[in-house]
Design an enzyme around this catalytic site. Structure first.
Site, mmCIF file in Angstrom:
data_model
loop_
_atom_site.group_PDB
_atom_site.id
_atom_site.type_symbol
_atom_site.label_atom_id
_atom_site.label_comp_id
_atom_site.label_asym_id
_atom_site.label_seq_id
_atom_site.Cartn_x
_atom_site.Cartn_y
_atom_site.Cartn_z
ATOM 1 N N LYS B 160 72.078 94.175 1.679
ATOM 2 C CA LYS B 160 72.620 92.876 1.305
ATOM 3 C C LYS B 160 71.456 91.890 1.441
ATOM 4 O O LYS B 160 70.972 91.628 2.549
ATOM 5 C CB LYS B 160 73.792 92.500 2.207
ATOM 6 N N GLY B 215 69.669 88.828 12.627
ATOM 7 C CA GLY B 215 70.056 87.458 12.344
ATOM 8 C C GLY B 215 70.665 86.772 13.551
ATOM 9 O O GLY B 215 70.377 87.132 14.690
ATOM 10 N N SER B 216 71.547 85.828 13.282
ATOM 11 C CA SER B 216 72.088 84.978 14.340
ATOM 12 C C SER B 216 73.195 85.684 15.118
ATOM 13 O O SER B 216 73.798 86.649 14.642
ATOM 14 C CB SER B 216 72.654 83.697 13.734
ATOM 15 N N GLY B 220 76.034 87.873 13.329
ATOM 16 C CA GLY B 220 76.081 89.256 13.772
ATOM 17 C C GLY B 220 77.415 89.626 14.386
ATOM 18 O O GLY B 220 77.958 90.715 14.127
ATOM 19 N N GLU B 239 70.577 93.006 15.647
ATOM 20 C CA GLU B 239 69.566 92.359 16.495
ATOM 21 C C GLU B 239 69.825 90.877 16.348
ATOM 22 O O GLU B 239 69.644 90.321 15.262
ATOM 23 C CB GLU B 239 68.174 92.776 16.017
ATOM 24 N N CYS B 276 62.567 85.696 16.247
ATOM 25 C CA CYS B 276 63.546 86.032 17.273
ATOM 26 C C CYS B 276 62.866 86.215 18.622
ATOM 27 O O CYS B 276 63.521 86.239 19.656
ATOM 28 C CB CYS B 276 64.310 87.294 16.891
ATOM 29 N N GLU B 367 69.763 80.193 21.941
ATOM 30 C CA GLU B 367 68.620 80.153 21.047
ATOM 31 C C GLU B 367 68.646 78.910 20.151
ATOM 32 O O GLU B 367 69.680 78.572 19.579
ATOM 33 C CB GLU B 367 68.633 81.418 20.163
#
Lengths: 488, 488
Positions: B160, B215-216, B220, B239, B276, B367
């Protein structure tokens, strides 16, 4: 209170055991968290010695354990004596694995030229919650395989005892706790909680880092959802339902109908059918199987039922059998001899055709926990293969072939190829029951056989569930953990 | 339509890309399922050759890829050229891993004396959905590490694409598809879908067997929930977020304040902070740090901001910084030079005390994706350790010590011990940014760093995400898969 019962009479057996209170669960979980550091620092040899001490203590109390468990489960002293030995063997196996240290999977990538050096090692994930099974009061219960593998990995363990054998759980817990303490394991390394609410509270406790479970699809999925929805989600390793399809190829059906029929009836009724590896589906060829079906009917008719583990399991089995019996697309092939007592199950086997079976999926491929089987008659393996592929994940799949027949062996290859994608263990000319504890074992499989298809709950690799890697970048030797600093 | 934008101007860049329709997603997923058998049967050497062909094709088109990606991401040609090389290196690494075959983890337990023999081997899990990242248009996108490792494992891949770089994704997909076809890979081995709805439909498709995501936390966890709630749940390897705490010990702060300040500002502002592994939290000693704080302020003030990847990332960063700036428990330590353009971020560092920070948890440990840092001043490491233990899981944790100081080294051991339980990678005297692709790498960690703490998304072990074991019991050699039949 958790009251145990004698399945042979349905009467209470032994004193009831209090459910663990919220405050007790919290204190146990916190003690497990506090034990993480000391238990890891006990080192591979310290943990191995402690596991050996537990194994020896269980060995010394084996007769007492078997007696209590037989009263609560009616599994019989022969089976239970073997199961205590299996649990002891598992503890010793993982004591050896702990001492060996190979599970640490230590690996180094030297740096240089501006590339940092890395060393990676597996560490214990943290306190583990273990949900005991009804059908293995020793091998998958308080001192079972999940407990042994997690302790070996360096994780404190809190077991949620199964309601079906509370006094067996109390006795086992006392033996394990005393043996660990005697071997110098830190307080909090091991504990048991009682009651469904206590189990749920345990699973939600922030101190718990992972969970293992052996049981039903419904129970397992409920616990998996709890793990996924925690503020901090944790890994959940559930071994759930399975129907373990068995395919009899034409050559085998023609060559040894009596052996196959006897093996099937034996596997189906072993332990009153209360195994996750029970052969729920038997695929029999229309051509070549002329002598097999009557042989199966005869073997099942000669088999005997017996008391099931709990009233709930018995009621659920009875309801399932009644439902199957009422279906117009199934016919009864054979019924065994009834067992005695109020919770007794009678072996029963239904039959249907492949097309009817395929039309009845996925319902007809759902596990019936107990000695009930479904024989499906197929005309050709090419018709059978796509139906096999539509079954959900299973712990085991079996193909029975005549090794002297080239045609059978080619068909066996095709069946095995489908099973390799849909089951955890493919068996040739055997039966799905009987899961040996060896290095190469894999007791798992695609969902719903397991919630974590990369992992096994039996065998050497079971320890991997309780380990997570950590990498050290450009670390001086003196600051590395022992598994890494000694070289590698 | 998915429209790419030039982050330097905020204007559309390139043609819009159509979202993949439901029918197209279904056809792609079914084609991936159909490719499973042939792609596995291509064998380790066949897959290695195909991955090499993809690597070579990307190498040949590197300049064009960099130009398109620079327009869509503004990451700059130097960084992007390096990232294409990294993606090529990853493909070649996993080509080597495929050819080597060690990932199969083949193991045999001979039977005898009534004990069945078992042989176990890892097989591909099935079609994998890969969700590309915004911040690595090559290394963690269409032809990134998830794609390379899954293809090497024998799994068809459907990516994707990320909305932030649609034309880069289209171009990369064309190159990968053509290279795979040229190397004889079966149709359906690889495809890309565009659009959030297409991604969700893909993840829910019965043919998909596992998913990878970078990603976030919010994104996620939404995808993880979809995987868990499917009729047939599948493994999800996400992740997610990380603040990567860095601890400066007193000796290090006193010995090399300038180096530390420069290293910190460099790591914080690298790629406009869009990593990240960005050092979100810096713990600085009150005593010994007298020269360090002014040095950090000077280094940050000298640093420059730049355009962020997307309007959404920019808006989110701006809102976070505004929120932090309004907090009474934080003070601004320094601000860098603003970048140019409408989506530009300006580096900024706040400061607070350890007690204030602890009182602000867990919010202050979330984050902020971008060049924003928080410096926390601590009085003693014994106060710091329990606060470090309260941070959520992180991809990396850093300790900076003066190697000539015995006091620092003892404190470093204590800090590393906490990190070993809470981060995936512990760094000594370095910075968290920069994740090398080597055998011993572990890019993961406890939640929310990762949804699957036993797995890494970078390095050789990343292939393990796409493999499941199968055990063969009492199988004749002639029916075993190649990885097992050749001996072992």
């Amino acid at each position: 209170m958790i009251q145990g019962y004698d399945p042979r009479t349905g009467e209470p057996a032994g004193d009831p055991v209090p459910e663990t209170t919220d405050a007790e669960v919290d204190a146990i979980a916190q003690a497990a968290a506090a034990a993480c550091g000391p238990w890891e620092q006990a080192g591979p040899d310290g943990r191995a010695a402690a596991l050996e001490a537990v194994a020896s203590a269980l060995d010394g109390a084996a007769a007492e354990l078997v007696a209590v468990a037989d009263t609560e489960t009616a599994l019989g002293t022969a089976r239970l004596t073997g199961e205590v030995a299996r649990a002891i063997g598992q503890l010793r196996h993982f004591a050896g694995a702990a001492a060996d240290g190979g599970y640490a999977d230590a690996v180094a990538s030297p740096g240089g030229d501006g590339v940092p050096g890395l060393r990676r090692v597996n560490r214990p994930i943290g306190p583990v919650a273990v949900f005991a099974a009804s059908n293995f009061p020793f091998a998958f219960s308080v001192a079972g395989n999940d407990t042994a593998s997690a302790l070996a990995a360096g994780c404190p363990v809190v077991v949620k005892a199964h309601e079906g054998h509370p006094q067996t759980s109390v006795l086992t817990a006392r033996i394990v706790t005393e043996a660990l303490a005697g071997a110098g394991a830190p307080a909090g390394t091991f504990a048991v909680v009682f009651g469904v609410e206590a189990g749920v509270r345990l699973l939600k406790h922030p101190a718990i880092a992972a969970a293992g479970f052996t049981g039903s699809v419904r129970g397992g999925m409920a616990l998996a959802a709890i793990c996924a929805q925690r503020p901090v989600p944790i890994p959940f390793f559930g071994e759930l339902g399975s129907v373990n399809p068995v395919v009899i190829l034409p050559g085998a059906a023609a060559a040894r109908p009596g052996d196959i029929a006897a093996g099937y009836a034996g596997s189906l009724t072993l332990g009153v059918g209360q195994f996750c590896t029970n052969p729920g589906l038997l695929f029999v060829p229309a051509s070549g199987g002329e002598r097999l079906l009557p042989a199966i009917a005869a073997a099942v008719e000669a088999s005997a039922g017996g008391p099931m583990l709990t009233a709930r399991i018995h009621d659920s089995f009875s309801a399932s059998v009644a439902e199957l019996g009422a279906r117009p697309d199934l016919a009864e092939l054979a019924e065994g001899q009834p067992g005695r007592g109020p919770w007794s199950a009678t072996p029963v086997v239904f039959r249907t055709g492949l097309a009817e079976f395929a039309a009845g999926l996925p319902g007809l491929a759902q596990e019936q926990f107990g000695p009930a089987g479904l024989v499906i008659i197929y005309s050709s393996v090419s018709d059978l293969l796509p139906v096999l592929a539509r079954l959900g994940g299973n712990l085991a799949g079996v193909v029975q072939a005549d090794e002297t027949s080239a045609a059978d062996m080619e068909l066996a290859r095709q069946v095995a190829d489908v099973f390799a994608r849909t089951v955890g263990r493919v068996v040739f000319n055997g039966w799905p029951t009987g899961v040996v504890v060896t290095e190469a074992q894999h007791h798992g499989g695609p969902w719903p056989a397991s919630t974590a298809p990369a992992y096994t709950s039996v065998g050497a690799a079971a320890i991997r569930r309780w380990l997570v890697p950590v990498a050290y970048q450009d670390f001086p030797d003196q600051l590395l953990p022992a598994a890494l600093s000694a070289g590698n």
